[in-house]
Design an enzyme around this catalytic site. Structure first.
Site, PDB file in Angstrom:
ATOM      1  N   ARG A   1       0.691  -0.984  -0.074  1.00 24.42           N
ATOM      2  CA  ARG A   1       0.006   0.036   0.091  1.00 24.42           C
ATOM      3  C   ARG A   1       0.764   1.219   0.239  1.00 24.42           C
ATOM      4  O   ARG A   1       0.377   2.514  -0.310  1.00 24.42           O
ATOM      5  CB  ARG A   1      -0.860   0.186   1.349  1.00 24.42           C
ATOM      6  CG  ARG A   1      -1.945  -1.192   1.394  1.00 24.42           C
ATOM      7  CD  ARG A   1      -2.691  -1.001   2.823  1.00 24.42           C
ATOM      8  NE  ARG A   1      -1.545  -1.356   3.648  1.00 24.42           N
ATOM      9  CZ  ARG A   1      -1.690  -1.384   5.149  1.00 24.42           C
ATOM     10  NH1 ARG A   1      -2.870  -0.864   5.416  1.00 24.42           N
ATOM     11  NH2 ARG A   1      -0.693  -1.689   5.716  1.00 24.42           N
TER      12      ARG A   1
ATOM     13  N   GLN B   1       4.705  26.279  16.308  1.00 24.66           N
ATOM     14  CA  GLN B   1       4.255  26.425  14.920  1.00 24.66           C
ATOM     15  C   GLN B   1       4.570  25.397  13.973  1.00 24.66           C
ATOM     16  O   GLN B   1       5.869  25.168  13.974  1.00 24.66           O
ATOM     17  CB  GLN B   1       4.551  27.797  14.656  1.00 24.66           C
ATOM     18  CG  GLN B   1       4.302  28.224  13.473  1.00 24.66           C
ATOM     19  CD  GLN B   1       4.792  29.855  12.954  1.00 24.66           C
ATOM     20  OE1 GLN B   1       4.500  30.663  13.821  1.00 24.66           O
ATOM     21  NE2 GLN B   1       5.320  29.820  11.821  1.00 24.66           N
ATOM     22  N   ASP B   2       3.588  24.832  13.021  1.00 24.93           N
ATOM     23  CA  ASP B   2       4.252  24.086  11.944  1.00 24.93           C
ATOM     24  C   ASP B   2       3.921  24.871  10.653  1.00 24.93           C
ATOM     25  O   ASP B   2       2.652  25.554  10.586  1.00 24.93           O
ATOM     26  CB  ASP B   2       3.281  22.809  12.117  1.00 24.93           C
ATOM     27  CG  ASP B   2       3.775  21.857  13.081  1.00 24.93           C
ATOM     28  OD1 ASP B   2       4.725  21.923  13.875  1.00 24.93           O
ATOM     29  OD2 ASP B   2       3.059  20.621  13.121  1.00 24.93           O
TER      30      ASP B   2
ATOM     31  N   ARG C   1      16.383  27.874  -0.593  1.00 23.69           N
ATOM     32  CA  ARG C   1      15.747  28.735   0.138  1.00 23.69           C
ATOM     33  C   ARG C   1      16.814  28.731   1.589  1.00 23.69           C
ATOM     34  O   ARG C   1      17.360  27.999   2.086  1.00 23.69           O
ATOM     35  CB  ARG C   1      14.553  28.101   0.781  1.00 23.69           C
ATOM     36  CG  ARG C   1      13.470  28.049  -0.085  1.00 23.69           C
ATOM     37  CD  ARG C   1      12.215  27.449   0.299  1.00 23.69           C
ATOM     38  NE  ARG C   1      11.166  27.240  -0.486  1.00 23.69           N
ATOM     39  CZ  ARG C   1      10.163  27.961  -0.713  1.00 23.69           C
ATOM     40  NH1 ARG C   1       9.995  29.033  -0.049  1.00 23.69           N
ATOM     41  NH2 ARG C   1       9.278  27.847  -1.662  1.00 23.69           N
TER      42      ARG C   1
ATOM     43  N   HIS D   1      18.815  31.179   6.231  1.00 23.74           N
ATOM     44  CA  HIS D   1      18.052  32.158   7.138  1.00 23.74           C
ATOM     45  C   HIS D   1      18.039  31.718   8.993  1.00 23.74           C
ATOM     46  O   HIS D   1      18.421  30.585   9.175  1.00 23.74           O
ATOM     47  CB  HIS D   1      16.585  31.686   6.975  1.00 23.74           C
ATOM     48  CG  HIS D   1      16.205  32.068   5.729  1.00 23.74           C
ATOM     49  ND1 HIS D   1      15.000  31.418   4.879  1.00 23.74           N
ATOM     50  CD2 HIS D   1      16.529  32.895   4.572  1.00 23.74           C
ATOM     51  CE1 HIS D   1      15.081  31.827   3.620  1.00 23.74           C
ATOM     52  NE2 HIS D   1      15.772  32.762   3.517  1.00 23.74           N
TER      53      HIS D   1
ATOM     54  N   LYS E   1      14.247  24.772  15.567  1.00 22.15           N
ATOM     55  CA  LYS E   1      13.335  24.148  14.547  1.00 22.15           C
ATOM     56  C   LYS E   1      13.739  22.652  14.316  1.00 22.15           C
ATOM     57  O   LYS E   1      14.681  21.924  14.394  1.00 22.15           O
ATOM     58  CB  LYS E   1      13.185  24.876  13.366  1.00 22.15           C
ATOM     59  CG  LYS E   1      14.305  25.111  12.627  1.00 22.15           C
ATOM     60  CD  LYS E   1      14.152  25.729  11.322  1.00 22.15           C
ATOM     61  CE  LYS E   1      14.990  27.003  11.153  1.00 22.15           C
ATOM     62  NZ  LYS E   1      14.774  27.944   9.983  1.00 22.15           N
TER      63      LYS E   1
ATOM     64  N   HIS F   1      19.825  28.354   8.486  1.00 23.13           N
ATOM     65  CA  HIS F   1      19.495  27.187   7.983  1.00 23.13           C
ATOM     66  C   HIS F   1      19.027  27.445   6.218  1.00 23.13           C
ATOM     67  O   HIS F   1      18.542  28.409   6.157  1.00 23.13           O
ATOM     68  CB  HIS F   1      18.379  26.632   8.573  1.00 23.13           C
ATOM     69  CG  HIS F   1      17.641  25.279   7.862  1.00 23.13           C
ATOM     70  ND1 HIS F   1      16.169  25.669   7.392  1.00 23.13           N
ATOM     71  CD2 HIS F   1      17.775  24.052   7.857  1.00 23.13           C
ATOM     72  CE1 HIS F   1      15.982  24.476   6.637  1.00 23.13           C
ATOM     73  NE2 HIS F   1      16.956  23.687   6.991  1.00 23.13           N
TER      74      HIS F   1
ATOM     75  N   TYR G   1       8.546  22.139   8.806  1.00 24.76           N
ATOM     76  CA  TYR G   1       9.171  22.859   9.703  1.00 24.76           C
ATOM     77  C   TYR G   1       8.330  22.914  11.172  1.00 24.76           C
ATOM     78  O   TYR G   1       7.005  23.042  10.946  1.00 24.76           O
ATOM     79  CB  TYR G   1       9.392  24.276   9.432  1.00 24.76           C
ATOM     80  CG  TYR G   1       9.995  24.583   8.140  1.00 24.76           C
ATOM     81  CD1 TYR G   1      11.426  24.926   7.976  1.00 24.76           C
ATOM     82  CD2 TYR G   1       9.230  24.738   7.123  1.00 24.76           C
ATOM     83  CE1 TYR G   1      11.883  25.397   6.784  1.00 24.76           C
ATOM     84  CE2 TYR G   1       9.756  25.082   5.799  1.00 24.76           C
ATOM     85  CZ  TYR G   1      11.028  25.330   5.743  1.00 24.76           C
ATOM     86  OH  TYR G   1      11.709  25.493   4.454  1.00 24.76           O
TER      87      TYR G   1
ATOM     88  N   ASP H   1      14.003  38.421  11.367  1.00 21.95           N
ATOM     89  CA  ASP H   1      14.634  37.820  10.249  1.00 21.95           C
ATOM     90  C   ASP H   1      15.882  38.175   9.896  1.00 21.95           C
ATOM     91  O   ASP H   1      16.209  39.380   9.768  1.00 21.95           O
ATOM     92  CB  ASP H   1      13.849  37.924   8.987  1.00 21.95           C
ATOM     93  CG  ASP H   1      12.373  37.013   9.132  1.00 21.95           C
ATOM     94  OD1 ASP H   1      12.230  36.136  10.172  1.00 21.95           O
ATOM     95  OD2 ASP H   1      11.646  37.286   8.214  1.00 21.95           O
TER      96      ASP H   1
ATOM     97  N   ASP I   1      16.685  36.492  -0.443  1.00 18.27           N
ATOM     98  CA  ASP I   1      17.967  35.471  -0.441  1.00 18.27           C
ATOM     99  C   ASP I   1      18.803  36.090  -1.402  1.00 18.27           C
ATOM    100  O   ASP I   1      20.305  36.218  -1.168  1.00 18.27           O
ATOM    101  CB  ASP I   1      17.528  34.271  -0.777  1.00 18.27           C
ATOM    102  CG  ASP I   1      16.670  33.393   0.431  1.00 18.27           C
ATOM    103  OD1 ASP I   1      16.432  34.065   1.468  1.00 18.27           O
ATOM    104  OD2 ASP I   1      16.189  32.500   0.258  1.00 18.27           O
TER     105      ASP I   1
END
Length: 183
Positions: free
Chosen positions: A24, A48-49, A60, A63, A72, A119, A132, A143, A168
Site C-alpha cells: 500500500r 508552529q508548524d 531557500r 535564514h 526547529k 538554515h 518545519y 529575520d 535571499d
C-alpha cells in the site's frame, strides 16, 4: 525512532524513524515526544508548524532569527532536499561549523536545528515539500538572511540555483551579518 547527535553542530540531532512499508505504501512516525525528551529537548516547546513546496534547483536560505533565535525540526515530507546548517553561536564548541544533510521522503528523517544556527536547503527533485516545526511564533522583524552563495561559507550546493527569492539574492555576506551582530 533513533536519535543521533550531529558532530558538526553542537546540540543538533537527526531523528530517524523506522518506516513500515508494504504494497500500500508506508507508514512512519515523524514525531515522538518520548524520543525528543530522551535527548533533553522539550517536545511541548514547538508552537508552529509550516510547510514549503519548492521546485528542483530552488534554494531557500540561509535564514536565522535574531534575539532569542529559533529552534526547529525540519523534515522533507515529499521529494528530496540538500539541507544546510551553519552554527553561528559564538559560545558554541562548533562555532562556524557546517552540517550537510540529505533529507527525503524515503527516510522521513527529521533534523533538529538549535537556535542560533542558520538554515537553508535546495530542492533536488521536481517537487520537494519541507516541513518545519518551530519553537516560537514567527516575527518578521527578527529575520536574518545570509547570502546562500557566500564564498566564505562555500556551501557545496549540488545543483545550479535556478530560483532564489529576492530577499535571499540580496542577502549580505556572513562577515557583514557577524559585523552587524557585534554592533
Amino acid at each position: 525512532m533513533k536519535a543521533t547527535e550531529v558532530p558538526e553542530i553542537a546540540g543538533a540531532y537527526l531523528f530517524e524513524p523506522t518506516p513500515h512499508s508494504d504494497e500500500r505504501g508506508f507508514f512512519s512516525r515523524t514525531f515522538d515526544a518520548d524520543v525528543i525528551l530522551s535527548v533533553g529537548l522539550d517536545p511541548c516547546a514547538f508552537v508552529q508548524d509550516s510547510v514549503s513546496r519548492s521546485a528542483k534547483g530552488v534554494v531557500r536560505g540561509l535564514h536565522l532569527r535574531s534575539g532569542a533565535g529559533e529552534a526547529k525540526l525540519v523534515r522533507c515530507s515529499y521529494g528530496r532536499i540538500f539541507d544546510v546548517v551553519v552554527d553561528l553561536r559564538p559560545d558554541s564548541p562548533t562555532y562556524l561549523g557546517r552540517g550537510y544533510f540529505d533529507l527525503s521522503d524515503r527516510t522521513q528523517a527529521t533534523l533538529y536545528i538549535p537556535a542560533g544556527c542558520a538554515h537553508g536547503f535546495q530542492a533536488l527533485t521536481e517537487t520537494a515539500d519541507t516541513s518545519y516545526r518551530i519553537d516560537r511564533p514567527h516575527d518578521p522583524a527578527e529575520d536574518v538572511t545570509i547570502a546562500f552563495d557566500d564564498p566564505e561559507l562555500a556551501v557545496p550546493w549540488p545543483l545550479p540555483a535556478v530560483s532564489v527569492s529576492q530577499r535571499d539574492r540580496e542577502a549580505p555576506s556572513l562577515a557583514e551579518v557577524l559585523k552587524q551582530e557585534e554592533s
